[in-house]
Design a protein around this motif. Structure first.
Motif, PDB file in Angstrom:
ATOM      1  N   PHE A  52      80.677 -67.795 -42.163  1.00 41.58           N
ATOM      2  CA  PHE A  52      79.807 -68.855 -41.670  1.00 41.58           C
ATOM      3  C   PHE A  52      80.403 -70.206 -42.032  1.00 41.58           C
ATOM      4  O   PHE A  52      81.312 -70.303 -42.857  1.00 41.58           O
ATOM      5  CB  PHE A  52      78.397 -68.729 -42.257  1.00 41.58           C
ATOM      6  N   ILE A  53      79.880 -71.246 -41.396  1.00 40.46           N
ATOM      7  CA  ILE A  53      80.232 -72.606 -41.770  1.00 40.46           C
ATOM      8  C   ILE A  53      78.944 -73.360 -42.054  1.00 40.46           C
ATOM      9  O   ILE A  53      77.871 -72.990 -41.578  1.00 40.46           O
ATOM     10  CB  ILE A  53      81.066 -73.322 -40.689  1.00 40.46           C
ATOM     11  N   ARG A  54      79.063 -74.395 -42.858  1.00 39.27           N
ATOM     12  CA  ARG A  54      77.891 -75.177 -43.254  1.00 39.27           C
ATOM     13  C   ARG A  54      78.142 -76.639 -42.931  1.00 39.27           C
ATOM     14  O   ARG A  54      79.241 -77.154 -43.149  1.00 39.27           O
ATOM     15  CB  ARG A  54      77.661 -75.016 -44.750  1.00 39.27           C
ATOM     16  N   ASN A  55      77.126 -77.293 -42.423  1.00 40.08           N
ATOM     17  CA  ASN A  55      77.217 -78.706 -42.081  1.00 40.08           C
ATOM     18  C   ASN A  55      75.937 -79.401 -42.514  1.00 40.08           C
ATOM     19  O   ASN A  55      74.896 -79.231 -41.885  1.00 40.08           O
ATOM     20  CB  ASN A  55      77.439 -78.891 -40.575  1.00 40.08           C
ATOM     21  N   ASP A  56      76.026 -80.134 -43.599  1.00 47.88           N
ATOM     22  CA  ASP A  56      74.896 -80.956 -44.057  1.00 47.88           C
ATOM     23  C   ASP A  56      73.585 -80.170 -44.123  1.00 47.88           C
ATOM     24  O   ASP A  56      72.565 -80.590 -43.593  1.00 47.88           O
ATOM     25  CB  ASP A  56      74.762 -82.175 -43.150  1.00 47.88           C
ATOM     26  N   GLY A  57      73.625 -78.982 -44.697  1.00 44.54           N
ATOM     27  CA  GLY A  57      72.427 -78.173 -44.856  1.00 44.54           C
ATOM     28  C   GLY A  57      72.162 -77.184 -43.745  1.00 44.54           C
ATOM     29  O   GLY A  57      71.285 -76.335 -43.879  1.00 44.54           O
ATOM     30  N   ASP A  58      72.852 -77.290 -42.617  1.00 41.97           N
ATOM     31  CA  ASP A  58      72.727 -76.322 -41.534  1.00 41.97           C
ATOM     32  C   ASP A  58      73.825 -75.277 -41.681  1.00 41.97           C
ATOM     33  O   ASP A  58      74.922 -75.577 -42.150  1.00 41.97           O
ATOM     34  CB  ASP A  58      72.875 -76.985 -40.159  1.00 41.97           C
ATOM     35  N   TYR A  59      73.525 -74.067 -41.249  1.00 44.70           N
ATOM     36  CA  TYR A  59      74.480 -72.968 -41.318  1.00 44.70           C
ATOM     37  C   TYR A  59      74.694 -72.411 -39.915  1.00 44.70           C
ATOM     38  O   TYR A  59      73.791 -72.449 -39.091  1.00 44.70           O
ATOM     39  CB  TYR A  59      73.945 -71.846 -42.207  1.00 44.70           C
ATOM     40  N   ALA A  60      75.892 -71.869 -39.673  1.00 45.60           N
ATOM     41  CA  ALA A  60      76.177 -71.227 -38.386  1.00 45.60           C
ATOM     42  C   ALA A  60      77.173 -70.099 -38.610  1.00 45.60           C
ATOM     43  O   ALA A  60      78.100 -70.237 -39.410  1.00 45.60           O
ATOM     44  CB  ALA A  60      76.738 -72.218 -37.384  1.00 45.60           C
ATOM     45  N   HIS A  61      76.935 -68.979 -37.923  1.00 47.61           N
ATOM     46  CA  HIS A  61      77.935 -67.911 -37.932  1.00 47.61           C
ATOM     47  C   HIS A  61      79.233 -68.468 -37.368  1.00 47.61           C
ATOM     48  O   HIS A  61      79.203 -69.226 -36.394  1.00 47.61           O
ATOM     49  CB  HIS A  61      77.515 -66.737 -37.026  1.00 47.61           C
ATOM     50  N   TRP A  62      80.356 -68.068 -37.934  1.00 46.23           N
ATOM     51  CA  TRP A  62      81.634 -68.533 -37.413  1.00 46.23           C
ATOM     52  C   TRP A  62      81.808 -68.077 -35.969  1.00 46.23           C
ATOM     53  O   TRP A  62      82.301 -68.820 -35.134  1.00 46.23           O
ATOM     54  CB  TRP A  62      82.777 -68.050 -38.299  1.00 46.23           C
ATOM     55  N   GLU A  63      81.371 -66.852 -35.642  1.00 41.69           N
ATOM     56  CA  GLU A  63      81.550 -66.360 -34.270  1.00 41.69           C
ATOM     57  C   GLU A  63      80.629 -67.067 -33.267  1.00 41.69           C
ATOM     58  O   GLU A  63      80.840 -66.964 -32.067  1.00 41.69           O
ATOM     59  CB  GLU A  63      81.375 -64.846 -34.179  1.00 41.69           C
ATOM     60  N   CYS A  64      79.619 -67.793 -33.724  1.00 38.88           N
ATOM     61  CA  CYS A  64      78.747 -68.537 -32.816  1.00 38.88           C
ATOM     62  C   CYS A  64      79.399 -69.837 -32.343  1.00 38.88           C
ATOM     63  O   CYS A  64      78.937 -70.439 -31.377  1.00 38.88           O
ATOM     64  CB  CYS A  64      77.408 -68.841 -33.471  1.00 38.88           C
ATOM     65  N   ILE A  65      80.458 -70.266 -33.029  1.00 40.11           N
ATOM     66  CA  ILE A  65      81.213 -71.440 -32.607  1.00 40.11           C
ATOM     67  C   ILE A  65      82.302 -70.944 -31.669  1.00 40.11           C
ATOM     68  O   ILE A  65      83.236 -70.278 -32.082  1.00 40.11           O
ATOM     69  CB  ILE A  65      81.837 -72.178 -33.807  1.00 40.11           C
ATOM     70  N   ASP A  66      82.162 -71.208 -30.367  1.00 41.29           N
ATOM     71  CA  ASP A  66      83.080 -70.666 -29.364  1.00 41.29           C
ATOM     72  C   ASP A  66      84.427 -71.366 -29.323  1.00 41.29           C
ATOM     73  O   ASP A  66      85.419 -70.786 -28.936  1.00 41.29           O
ATOM     74  CB  ASP A  66      82.454 -70.727 -27.968  1.00 41.29           C
ATOM     75  N   GLY A  67      84.480 -72.608 -29.669  1.00 37.55           N
ATOM     76  CA  GLY A  67      85.740 -73.334 -29.575  1.00 37.55           C
ATOM     77  C   GLY A  67      85.640 -74.688 -30.238  1.00 37.55           C
ATOM     78  O   GLY A  67      84.632 -75.016 -30.865  1.00 37.55           O
ATOM     79  N   LYS A  68      86.680 -75.466 -30.101  1.00 39.04           N
ATOM     80  CA  LYS A  68      86.728 -76.772 -30.753  1.00 39.04           C
ATOM     81  C   LYS A  68      85.603 -77.685 -30.291  1.00 39.04           C
ATOM     82  O   LYS A  68      85.024 -78.402 -31.102  1.00 39.04           O
ATOM     83  CB  LYS A  68      88.076 -77.437 -30.480  1.00 39.04           C
ATOM     84  N   ASN A  69      85.285 -77.662 -28.995  1.00 43.88           N
ATOM     85  CA  ASN A  69      84.228 -78.542 -28.502  1.00 43.88           C
ATOM     86  C   ASN A  69      82.878 -78.194 -29.122  1.00 43.88           C
ATOM     87  O   ASN A  69      82.094 -79.085 -29.449  1.00 43.88           O
ATOM     88  CB  ASN A  69      84.137 -78.484 -26.978  1.00 43.88           C
ATOM     89  N   ASP A  70      82.584 -76.910 -29.272  1.00 45.80           N
ATOM     90  CA  ASP A  70      81.337 -76.495 -29.910  1.00 45.80           C
ATOM     91  C   ASP A  70      81.284 -76.969 -31.359  1.00 45.80           C
ATOM     92  O   ASP A  70      80.250 -77.428 -31.841  1.00 45.80           O
ATOM     93  CB  ASP A  70      81.181 -74.976 -29.890  1.00 45.80           C
ATOM     94  N   LEU A  71      82.404 -76.854 -32.053  1.00 47.61           N
ATOM     95  CA  LEU A  71      82.452 -77.273 -33.451  1.00 47.61           C
ATOM     96  C   LEU A  71      82.233 -78.774 -33.572  1.00 47.61           C
ATOM     97  O   LEU A  71      81.448 -79.230 -34.406  1.00 47.61           O
ATOM     98  CB  LEU A  71      83.786 -76.867 -34.082  1.00 47.61           C
ATOM     99  N   VAL A  72      82.904 -79.545 -32.728  1.00 43.66           N
ATOM    100  CA  VAL A  72      82.746 -81.004 -32.756  1.00 43.66           C
ATOM    101  C   VAL A  72      81.293 -81.384 -32.494  1.00 43.66           C
ATOM    102  O   VAL A  72      80.719 -82.229 -33.185  1.00 43.66           O
ATOM    103  CB  VAL A  72      83.696 -81.668 -31.734  1.00 43.66           C
ATOM    104  N   GLU A  73      80.666 -80.746 -31.519  1.00 43.99           N
ATOM    105  CA  GLU A  73      79.268 -81.037 -31.205  1.00 43.99           C
ATOM    106  C   GLU A  73      78.360 -80.654 -32.375  1.00 43.99           C
ATOM    107  O   GLU A  73      77.455 -81.385 -32.750  1.00 43.99           O
ATOM    108  CB  GLU A  73      78.860 -80.280 -29.947  1.00 43.99           C
ATOM    109  N   TRP A  74      78.615 -79.501 -32.987  1.00 42.36           N
ATOM    110  CA  TRP A  74      77.760 -79.010 -34.064  1.00 42.36           C
ATOM    111  C   TRP A  74      77.821 -79.917 -35.289  1.00 42.36           C
ATOM    112  O   TRP A  74      76.832 -80.105 -35.970  1.00 42.36           O
ATOM    113  CB  TRP A  74      78.157 -77.579 -34.424  1.00 42.36           C
ATOM    114  N   ILE A  75      78.985 -80.500 -35.565  1.00 41.19           N
ATOM    115  CA  ILE A  75      79.077 -81.382 -36.732  1.00 41.19           C
ATOM    116  C   ILE A  75      78.657 -82.811 -36.396  1.00 41.19           C
ATOM    117  O   ILE A  75      78.668 -83.686 -37.244  1.00 41.19           O
ATOM    118  CB  ILE A  75      80.475 -81.366 -37.389  1.00 41.19           C
TER     119      ILE A  75
END
Length: 65
Positions: free
Chosen positions: A33-56
């Motif tokens: 998983f990854i964590r961003n300012d108190g939020d958590y997400a499964h690593w496999e739920c992040i489909d690509g770089k654009n999803d990661l940029v949006e999520w953070i």
């Protein structure tokens, strides 16, 4: 704690202490998983770089002169 393998119909998953902010499912021991300012997400739920940029919370911009 269940002693059945996860493929067994009697399997009872452990209680999750954190939940994925993308899919809403629990994040269990052994899952990446990854964590961003108190939020958590499964690593496999992040489909690509654009999803990661949006999520953070960042924006992708185009440089203009």
């Amino acid at each position: 704690m269940s002693y059945c393998p996860s493929t067994c119909p009697d399997y009872i998953p452990e209680n999750a202490t954190h939940y994925c902010s993308i899919c809403g499912n629990g994040i269990y021991n052994g899952e990446e998983f990854i964590r961003n300012d108190g939020d958590y997400a499964h690593w496999e739920c992040i489909d690509g770089k654009n999803d990661l940029v949006e999520w953070i919370g960042c924006e992708i911009k185009v440089m203009e002169e």
